[in-house]
Scaffold this motif. Structure first.
Motif, PDB file in Angstrom:
ATOM      1  N   GLU A   1     -11.102  -2.761  -7.122  1.00 15.38           N
ATOM      2  CA  GLU A   1     -10.204  -2.187  -6.056  1.00 15.38           C
ATOM      3  C   GLU A   1     -10.591  -2.900  -4.809  1.00 15.38           C
TER       4      GLU A   1
ATOM      5  N   TYR B   1      -5.928  -9.473  -1.361  1.00 18.76           N
ATOM      6  CA  TYR B   1      -4.662  -9.537  -0.555  1.00 18.76           C
ATOM      7  C   TYR B   1      -4.622  -9.577   1.022  1.00 18.76           C
TER       8      TYR B   1
ATOM      9  N   HIS C   1      -0.105  -4.630   0.458  1.00 21.62           N
ATOM     10  CA  HIS C   1      -0.712  -4.327  -1.076  1.00 21.62           C
ATOM     11  C   HIS C   1      -1.949  -4.167  -0.945  1.00 21.62           C
ATOM     12  N   SER C   2      -2.551  -4.949   0.015  1.00 18.06           N
ATOM     13  CA  SER C   2      -4.050  -4.724   0.498  1.00 18.06           C
ATOM     14  C   SER C   2      -4.437  -3.293   0.695  1.00 18.06           C
ATOM     15  N   ALA C   3      -3.433  -2.593   1.532  1.00 13.41           N
ATOM     16  CA  ALA C   3      -3.821  -1.099   1.962  1.00 13.41           C
ATOM     17  C   ALA C   3      -3.626  -0.284   0.657  1.00 13.41           C
ATOM     18  N   GLU C   4      -2.746  -0.849  -0.286  1.00 10.45           N
ATOM     19  CA  GLU C   4      -2.567   0.046  -1.349  1.00 10.45           C
ATOM     20  C   GLU C   4      -3.725  -0.021  -2.189  1.00 10.45           C
ATOM     21  N   GLU C   5      -4.412  -0.997  -2.537  1.00 10.56           N
ATOM     22  CA  GLU C   5      -5.519  -1.322  -3.032  1.00 10.56           C
ATOM     23  C   GLU C   5      -6.635  -0.367  -2.771  1.00 10.56           C
ATOM     24  N   ARG C   6      -6.835  -0.487  -1.332  1.00  8.19           N
ATOM     25  CA  ARG C   6      -7.930   0.405  -0.686  1.00  8.19           C
ATOM     26  C   ARG C   6      -7.619   1.765  -0.992  1.00  8.19           C
TER      27      ARG C   6
ATOM     28  N   SER D   1      -8.170  -5.670  -2.719  1.00 11.36           N
ATOM     29  CA  SER D   1      -7.780  -5.297  -1.275  1.00 11.36           C
ATOM     30  C   SER D   1      -8.156  -6.318  -0.141  1.00 11.36           C
ATOM     31  N   SER D   2      -9.504  -6.936  -0.323  1.00 13.56           N
ATOM     32  CA  SER D   2     -10.027  -7.862   0.249  1.00 13.56           C
ATOM     33  C   SER D   2      -9.056  -9.205   0.090  1.00 13.56           C
TER      34      SER D   2
END
Length: 168
Positions: free
Chosen positions: A18, A25, A47-52, A22-23
């Motif tokens: 994850e 995206y 989407h990056s924030a969502e993965e984080r 994030s990185s």
């Protein structure tokens, strides 16, 4: 211990997956921004924030079990982005790999009768269904709309709308 060492290892691997997503995206968002894809930049930043958030959800689960989490180093994301279609295809591949990883943890939890972890991961199963559907839909746009500059402009606008729809 409330989870087995095997499940703990798999969850730590998922945290790393994850974090790396994030990185990736965020890197894609940066590339999109400087390449002129404003909508895609916003979409991938969100989407990056969502993965984080997904990573944090797993960390919180383990912390609630009184397990200290090993925070992984992240890998440097690829820098050789060639096209909007390419980064979206890599994103789809990534989401499919995340789904496989979640399924592996669930299979292990079921084998070990770890109902707590199994129930916790149900949210991730539903999330991955949405994620794969989202990126499959995006990939279809390249076939339906095209790959010329006007088509890419339209896909960029669609990505911006998809980001806004996900925020709602």
């Amino acid at each position: 211990m409330k989870v087995s060492n095997e499940i703990l290892q798999l969850l730590h691997e998922q945290i790393a997956m994850e974090a790396n997503a994030s990185s990736y995206y965020l890197s894609v968002a940066s590339w999109c921004k400087v390449t002129g894809y404003e909508g895609a930049a916003c979409f991938f930043r969100a989407h990056s924030a969502e993965e984080r958030e997904h990573m944090l959800k797993i960390i919180q689960y383990l912390n609630e079990l009184k397990i200290h989490v090993k925070i992984p180093s992240i890998e440097e994301p690829p820098q050789n982005m060639e096209s909007l279609e390419q980064v979206c295809k890599i994103a789809l591949d990534n989401e499919q790999n995340v789904t496989k990883s979640i399924n592996k943890i669930i299979d292990t939890a079921q084998k070990e009768n770890d109902h707590r972890t199994n129930v916790f991961l149900e949210w991730f199963v539903n999330e991955q269904i949405e994620e794969e559907d989202l990126f499959e839909t995006i990939m279809q746009k390249f076939d339906v709309i095209g790959r010329d500059n006007l088509a890419l402009h339209e896909i960029d606008k669609i990505l911006d709308k998809l980001k806004n729809k996900k925020d709602a």
